[in-house]
Each structure stands twice: as C-alpha cells, then as structure tokens.
Design a protein around this motif. Structure first.
Motif, mmCIF file in Angstrom:
data_model
loop_
_atom_site.group_PDB
_atom_site.id
_atom_site.type_symbol
_atom_site.label_atom_id
_atom_site.label_comp_id
_atom_site.label_asym_id
_atom_site.label_seq_id
_atom_site.Cartn_x
_atom_site.Cartn_y
_atom_site.Cartn_z
ATOM 1 N N UNK A 137 -36.365 -15.301 -9.952
ATOM 2 C CA UNK A 137 -37.214 -14.940 -11.099
ATOM 3 C C UNK A 137 -37.542 -13.444 -11.084
ATOM 4 N N UNK A 138 -37.481 -12.824 -12.247
ATOM 5 C CA UNK A 138 -37.836 -11.408 -12.363
ATOM 6 C C UNK A 138 -39.355 -11.278 -12.387
ATOM 7 N N UNK A 139 -39.894 -10.434 -11.518
ATOM 8 C CA UNK A 139 -41.357 -10.338 -11.416
ATOM 9 C C UNK A 139 -41.990 -9.857 -12.715
ATOM 10 N N UNK A 140 -41.266 -9.047 -13.496
ATOM 11 C CA UNK A 140 -41.830 -8.575 -14.767
ATOM 12 C C UNK A 140 -41.938 -9.698 -15.801
ATOM 13 N N UNK A 141 -41.274 -10.826 -15.519
ATOM 14 C CA UNK A 141 -41.366 -11.970 -16.412
ATOM 15 C C UNK A 141 -42.377 -13.007 -15.961
ATOM 16 N N UNK A 142 -43.019 -12.774 -14.807
ATOM 17 C CA UNK A 142 -44.017 -13.724 -14.328
ATOM 18 C C UNK A 142 -45.256 -13.659 -15.210
ATOM 19 N N UNK A 143 -45.858 -14.783 -15.470
ATOM 20 C CA UNK A 143 -46.974 -14.873 -16.407
ATOM 21 C C UNK A 143 -48.115 -13.936 -16.021
ATOM 22 N N UNK A 144 -48.505 -13.093 -16.977
ATOM 23 C CA UNK A 144 -49.644 -12.206 -16.789
ATOM 24 C C UNK A 144 -49.360 -10.930 -16.026
ATOM 25 N N UNK A 145 -48.171 -10.789 -15.463
ATOM 26 C CA UNK A 145 -47.903 -9.616 -14.616
ATOM 27 C C UNK A 145 -48.004 -8.307 -15.409
ATOM 28 N N UNK A 147 -49.284 -7.807 -18.467
ATOM 29 C CA UNK A 147 -50.397 -7.678 -19.410
ATOM 30 C C UNK A 147 -51.772 -7.648 -18.744
ATOM 31 N N UNK A 148 -51.801 -7.692 -17.418
ATOM 32 C CA UNK A 148 -53.077 -7.674 -16.692
ATOM 33 C C UNK A 148 -53.095 -6.501 -15.730
ATOM 34 N N UNK A 149 -54.126 -6.447 -14.915
ATOM 35 C CA UNK A 149 -54.262 -5.348 -13.949
ATOM 36 C C UNK A 149 -53.231 -5.430 -12.822
ATOM 37 N N UNK A 150 -52.467 -6.519 -12.773
ATOM 38 C CA UNK A 150 -51.474 -6.685 -11.711
ATOM 39 C C UNK A 150 -50.501 -5.514 -11.660
ATOM 40 N N UNK A 151 -50.091 -5.037 -12.834
ATOM 41 C CA UNK A 151 -49.109 -3.967 -12.898
ATOM 42 C C UNK A 151 -49.670 -2.648 -12.362
ATOM 43 N N UNK A 244 -50.427 2.815 -21.238
ATOM 44 C CA UNK A 244 -51.128 2.166 -20.136
ATOM 45 C C UNK A 244 -50.605 2.680 -18.802
ATOM 46 N N UNK A 245 -51.478 2.657 -17.809
ATOM 47 C CA UNK A 245 -51.089 3.087 -16.460
ATOM 48 C C UNK A 245 -50.377 1.947 -15.738
ATOM 49 N N UNK A 246 -49.371 2.289 -14.934
ATOM 50 C CA UNK A 246 -48.799 1.349 -13.989
ATOM 51 C C UNK A 246 -48.517 2.092 -12.703
ATOM 52 N N UNK A 247 -48.584 1.376 -11.585
ATOM 53 C CA UNK A 247 -48.266 2.006 -10.315
ATOM 54 C C UNK A 247 -46.750 2.147 -10.218
ATOM 55 N N UNK A 248 -46.259 3.362 -9.996
ATOM 56 C CA UNK A 248 -44.825 3.607 -10.034
ATOM 57 C C UNK A 248 -44.096 3.084 -8.799
ATOM 58 N N UNK A 249 -44.832 2.541 -7.838
ATOM 59 C CA UNK A 249 -44.183 1.855 -6.727
ATOM 60 C C UNK A 249 -43.638 0.504 -7.140
ATOM 61 N N UNK A 250 -44.131 -0.037 -8.245
ATOM 62 C CA UNK A 250 -43.679 -1.351 -8.683
ATOM 63 C C UNK A 250 -42.285 -1.316 -9.337
#
Length: 461
Positions: A137-145, A147-151, A244-250
C-alpha cells in the motif's frame, strides 16, 4: 559558370532568405506558444519556468507569473522549484548505478537490503518497487495521511515504514500496476543501506555534482536555497493561499528533490551519453514493464513510456504541496521539455504537451467545433474500464460531461472526430467503435498510455 556582381548579389540574398525560412517558421511557432503560455500563467498569479531544447540546445527558455506573490518577486528562469515525483527518475538511476557496481541486482528480494523489514507473504523484488508493481500500500493513499497533521510529522525511516509494513498486500507482486510512493521511499532506504551514504548525499555527490547541476538539491525545508520559488494552492473558495506545510523527509526518494529548468536540461543531455549509465541500461529503464498476464504497464524504471505519432515519449510529472512539474523527452527528435510551476495556476502538462506539439508542427490550441445535439446524445452512457471502474457520460445543458472518477465530472469540448478536450486538462476523450456504433471511450494524453473503457449496460452503483 561565371557570375557578375549583380547576379552573385541576388543569389546571395536568395540563399540567405531560404536558409532563414526554418528559423522564421520556428520563431512564429514559438511566438504563438509564448502567447499561449501568457494565458496559462497570468503575470499576477503563481507561474512557471519553461524550457524547450533540441539536440541539447535551448530553443525556448522563459518564465511566467510570480515566484513570490507576498514579496512581489516575478518568476525568473533560474528559480528553484520542488520537483515532486520527477525525483523518482533520479532514484531509479541511483539504483541502477549500484547494480552496475555489483552491489545489488534488481531481481533481488528487497528484504535482502532492508534487514529490519518483516518479509511479506510474497517475494517482492527491487524491480517491483521500481515499476509500481509491488502490491505494498502507498502511504500517501492511507486514510487521513495527506489531509491531517500526519504529513507534517518528522518521522524516522523506521517509523515511516512501520506505517505500512504490517498491512496486507493489495495484489500479488508483478500482477498489477498501481502508483506507489511507499515503494520509492523504500528504494531510497536501499540506496542508503547499500552505498553507506545518505540518499541525499548519494544523489548530490554521484549525480548533481558530476553533471554540474549546481542549482539542484534535496529540498530540506531548513536549507537556505537561493532563488527558491514559493509554493501556492487554492482554498475551497478558490482563493489563493500559501501551500500547506509538509515535512520533506516524508516524500524522501519518491519526491523531495528540487531543481531549475537549466539543470533539468543538463540532466537530459546526460541521458544521451554514458556519463551516468551505459545506454543499454537506460534503454532497459525506458522499457514498459510486463505484468504476469502479459500486459504492458506503460511504465519502466522511474519514467512513463509511451508513443505519440510514432515518436517514443519518455516522461514523468510531479505534484507536491505548492508545486506541479512535467518533463518530457522525445529521443528520436532530440526534443526535451521541462515545465516547473509553483502550483496554483495551469497544469504543467498543458504547457509541456503544447511545446511538444508545436515542435512537431501540430496544432496545440483547442479549437472547438459545432456538434449536433443528437450526436452528443449518441455518446452518453456508462463505460467500464479494465480496472472495472465505471465512467458515466451525460449531457447537461447541451454540454457533454464525463465522470472521470466517481463524483468528479469534467466538461468535454468537441474538437472533431468524436474527440473531446477535457476541461482545464491535457486529456482527450475519444469515442469509437465498429460500423459507426459507439463501443468504447479512450482517455488519451501525450506521454501517457491511453486507457480504454468499454460501453456497458451495467447500472451505476
């Protein structure tokens, strides 16, 4: 034959005029293209830098729109943009460099180089990761990943892979193609484990530095990067806002690099020689992967592979918060197009495909044609794709509407021959069949393998 001075002068003028014709035609074409790009990227909105090269020489290189709206900084051709998934071709090349050095084989089980990863029930090779056929499974397709603070979280490599390590495979490896960022994240980890260098160090020291790509980076958010463009998006009301901000390590090896159009042109030139990899290895990377059922995916190692009017098209786009990108190369034509944009204006594939068509002397602007209402009605109905997805085609206020994805419709502008340009995209829907009957619908785009949906009497869910 002896020429007098007057005859020689006339001949010289004619020779110069004739020699200048191809350049004049190209100048007219590029002028038309220039006007089109100004429409796509208005001066007061987020913009794009666009480079077209032929045989390694730039024939077009311009910037449009704004790089930083808050500070009133217009876009320039030396601006640095996040590449998004164009990163994947660099990751794939790094893997092949390590294979050439005898440090791994793409046929190897991936867990050989990921010792702490729990082996899945089926063997997954490095090639499965490269070709998006692993079933992970692609982590970017996991529910809520997304669209929430997870990213936004700064996660270690172990913590990232823990998120999908125990999940059930979506399909048997090699049996299906499904775009997968988890796979490329794992490739970055393999590169680091095998080389003994960080993924970012490997790319910078083994690729960027040797090629003189001095304005290319692993885009760590904390880095001070000269001429960095700011990313933008549109809110629910359509208003412009900072991305939106995302951590570039992801995004990591799946999407964290940044560059300029000039550096991307250097990259393209290197792909014609052996500076990075032998040509036979690159050709292997640009070959469509074949699934276990014998069907082709239209994707090699880090690049999409397709054809347009008998020309091979090797391409990849990218999308990451605030940025959208496209790169297309047509090797037989010696043609390369790079479009880097900061997100909230026209899709870069529109600009890239317009450049390709213009350079091939094909029309690149949409010219609508009149179609009788009865002809449009004949196209309506439900169409089933090879993945069992259903697309509903309807007529609304005299406008053909195509449900590209469930709940997402686009208007189709008729351009002739049962072809419809999809609203604000570079995609066309083409309807066809035997004996004048409409039996199928194909979604087509330069640099993309067309997808056919067959007409069906099945009801919509």
């Amino acid at each position: 034959m002896k020429l007098n001075h007057r005859s020689a002068g006339v001949l010289l003028v004619l020779t110069l005029l004739l020699a200048g014709l191809p350049g004049m035609v190209l100048a007219d074409t590029l002028s038309d293209l220039d006007s089109y790009y100004q429409e796509l990227y208005p001066a007061d909105e987020p913009g794009a830098t666009i480079l077209i090269s032929r045989d390694g020489n730039a024939v077009y290189r311009k910037a449009f729109g704004m790089a930083d709206i808050e500070n009133g900084i217009a876009n320039q051709t030396n601006m640095v943009f996040r590449l998004g998934s164009i990163t994947k071709q660099f990751t794939a090349v790094a893997i092949m460099m390590l294979e050439q050095e005898g440090k791994l084989k793409v046929s190897d089980d991936m867990t050989k180089y990921l010792p702490s990863y729990t082996p899945p029930p089926s063997t997954i090779t490095i090639e499965h990761l490269l070709t998006h056929t692993s079933g992970i499974p692609s982590y970017t397709g996991l529910e809520g990943w997304m669209s929430t603070s997870k990213i936004r979280e700064k996660l270690s490599v172990e913590a990232m892979m823990d998120e999908w390590e125990g999940l059930e495979l979506e399909f048997e490896p090699g049996s299906t193609w499904k775009y997968n960022n988890s796979g490329y994240y794992m490739l970055g980890t393999i590169i680091a484990n095998v080389s003994g260098m960080g993924y970012d160090e490997f790319i910078e020291q083994r690729i960027f530095e040797p090629l003189g790509m001095n304005d290319s980076y692993y885009d760590h958010s904390e880095l001070i990067i000269p001429n960095r463009a700011r990313g933008y998006q549109r809110g629910e009301d359509g208003e412009l806002q900072n991305a939106d901000y995302l951590d570039m390590g992801q995004p990591y090896a799946a999407g964290s690099l940044a560059s300029t159009v000039d550096d991307m042109a250097k990259w393209d030139v290197a792909l014609y020689g052996d500076a990075i990899l032998p040509q036979e290895v690159l050709q292997r990377m640009w070959t469509s992967y074949v699934l276990t059922d014998g069907s082709e995916t239209g994707y090699g190692y880090g690049w999409s592979v397709s054809e347009h009017n008998d020309n091979d098209v090797i391409s990849h786009g990218g999308g990451i918060f605030g940025f959208r990108t496209e790169g297309m190369r047509l090797p037989e034509q010696g043609l390369y197009v790079s479009v880097l944009s900061n997100g909230a204006s026209a899709s870069p594939d529109l600009a890239a495909i317009a450049a390709v068509k213009a350079m091939l002397e094909e029309p690149f602007r949409v010219v609508p044609v009149d179609v009788e209402l009865s002809e449009l009605e004949a196209l309506t109905g439900v169409y089933r794709g090879s993945d069992d997805s259903l697309r509903n085609v309807t007529l609304e206020d005299g406008q053909l509407m195509i449900e590209v994805f469930p709940g997402f419709k686009l208007a189709g502008t008729p351009v002739g021959g049962n072809r419809f340009q999809m609203q604000d995209t570079a995609f066309e829907m083409v309807f066809g069949g035997e004996h004048g009957d409409i039996e199928h619908m194909e979604m087509q785009r330069v640099g993309w393998v067309s997808q056919r949906s067959m007409r069906t009497d099945d009801p919509l869910p």
